[in-house]
Scaffold this motif. Structure first.
Motif, short mmCIF file in Angstrom:
data_model
loop_
_atom_site.label_atom_id
_atom_site.label_comp_id
_atom_site.label_asym_id
_atom_site.label_seq_id
_atom_site.Cartn_x
_atom_site.Cartn_y
_atom_site.Cartn_z
N LEU A 140 44.56 28.51 75.80
CA LEU A 140 43.06 28.31 76.11
C LEU A 140 42.83 28.08 77.42
CD1 LEU A 140 43.11 25.56 73.61
CD2 LEU A 140 42.47 27.48 72.87
N ILE A 141 43.64 27.99 77.86
CA ILE A 141 42.64 27.90 79.83
C ILE A 141 42.40 29.62 79.44
CG2 ILE A 141 43.61 27.43 82.18
CD1 ILE A 141 42.26 25.18 80.55
N GLN A 142 42.92 30.23 79.67
CA GLN A 142 42.73 31.38 79.72
C GLN A 142 41.50 32.14 79.04
OE1 GLN A 142 45.48 34.43 78.13
NE2 GLN A 142 47.26 33.78 79.69
N GLN A 143 40.89 31.27 78.21
CA GLN A 143 39.61 31.73 77.52
C GLN A 143 38.24 30.64 78.62
OE1 GLN A 143 40.18 30.17 73.51
NE2 GLN A 143 41.58 31.59 72.88
N GLN A 144 38.72 30.19 79.12
CA GLN A 144 37.94 28.89 79.66
C GLN A 144 37.37 29.65 80.95
OE1 GLN A 144 37.26 26.39 78.37
NE2 GLN A 144 37.99 26.95 76.29
N SER A 145 36.18 29.13 81.96
CA SER A 145 35.50 29.53 82.97
C SER A 145 36.72 29.66 83.99
CB SER A 145 34.62 28.78 84.00
OG SER A 145 34.58 28.76 85.05
N VAL A 146 36.52 30.34 85.10
CA VAL A 146 37.70 30.76 86.10
C VAL A 146 37.80 29.16 86.98
CG1 VAL A 146 37.41 32.94 86.13
CG2 VAL A 146 35.73 32.33 87.51
#
Length: 336
Positions: free
Chosen positions: A127-133
């Motif tokens: 899920l974090i990979q889908q968020q903003s850098v």
């Protein structure tokens, strides 16, 4: 006629020997610089894995938070050796923003992290990979550890932090894997010298931005533009940048310093080496650029440090490039 043939043969032989010597020197430089970069990537991957493990231990076992903070600092230290570089494996360079989002001009990290904590989700690395850098890297972990808005060690903050640190460990492992292959192994001497000097110049440009942004206009500093202002470690990280650049410059005795001396530019090599040493020896005692910029004397000390880096840039970007007939192109920080 025989003397002419002998003279011609001697000339060809001398040229061949010089070419072989230059190739050998170039290969030795490439191997040493590559080894330094590969080891830096390995240390970063190992340190970020430990960060993920210690963050989880802190949340599960309620261990000492200072251990997590210290491990975060060690991971940042490892990252400084690679930070700002624009030469190397494309797969590694493509992850730079995921490892650290900076400059953060509008406190995007703080706003995004607050928003994520308010979402009713079971956070994991996918899920974090889908968020903003802005919420994937070391700055996000710093926010969790040091910002007053953080709710650590509450469950939702712990879950989010675990997801971020695990994803960070995955990304640094990708960087380490990318550095398993030497990206410069096929470079001839001219290509390598261009690459090598650009490697140093680009990283130095990036490091100088870490001072010029918060310095802003004279008398109107922007301390919140400083890197890691929450943990008050801006000047510490910058010192590690300069130490890493010096390591690359020396490259275990076969780097640019040695090459300049072999080419008859010992005086220039001495000036660069001495300036590295004097800059590091006179480094400000405070680790916090944020605090330094609150006073007139602190601002002046910071400006003095910037001027020292600017002179180092002149030596590498101008004098070395001219002496070795190297053209340094634009980089991603130009005009930013």
């Amino acid at each position: 006629m025989k003397p002419k043939y002998l003279l011609l043969s001697s000339t060809v032989l001398l040229a061949a020997c010089q070419s072989t010597s230059q190739t050998s020197t170039s290969n030795e430089m490439i191997e040493q610089v590559y080894a330094i970069e590969q080891q830096s990537a390995q240390r970063l991957a190992e340190s970020s894995l430990q960060l993920a493990q210690k963050f989880e231990s802190y949340c599960v076992k309620q261990a000492d938070k200072r251990e997590v903070e210290e491990q975060w600092q060690q991971t940042m230290h490892s990252w400084m050796a690679l930070q700002g570089q624009e030469r190397g494996p494309e797969a590694a360079l493509a992850l730079n923003w995921n490892i650290q989002f900076w400059p953060d001009k509008k406190n995007t990290t703080g706003r995004k992290m607050s928003q994520l904590l308010q979402q009713d989700l079971s956070w994991n690395s996918q899920l974090i990979q889908q968020q903003s850098v802005t919420t994937q890297g070391l700055g996000a972990v710093e926010w969790l550890l040091f910002d007053q808005s953080s709710t650590l060690p509450q469950p939702e903050a712990c879950q989010l932090g675990n997801a971020i640190t695990r994803n960070l460990a995955l990304n640094t492992q990708k960087i380490e894997q990318a550095w398993q292959v030497n990206p410069w192994s096929e470079f001839d001497q001219t290509m390598w010298l261009n690459e090598y000097i650009a490697l140093l110049a680009n990283q130095l440009d990036y490091s100088m931005k870490k001072l010029s942004r918060p310095l802003a206009k004279i008398g109107q500093p922007r301390p919140y533009f400083a890197e890691s202002w929450r943990s008050e470690k801006s000047l510490t990280w910058l010192k590690y940048n300069v130490e890493a650049m010096r390591t690359l410059y020396i490259a275990n005795g076969v780097g640019l310093d040695n090459y300049l001396r072999k080419q008859g530019h010992a005086e220039l090599a001495d000036r660069i080496n001495d300036h590295f040493d004097s800059t590091l020896a006179s480094w400000p005692a405070s680790s916090s650029l944020f605090a330094a910029l609150q006073t007139k004397s602190g601002y002046q000390d910071t400006l003095s440090l910037y001027n020292k880096l600017e002179y180092l840039k002149y030596l590498i970007h101008e004098e070395v490039a001219i002496e070795l007939n190297i053209v340094i192109g634009f980089n991603a920080t130009d005009g930013d």
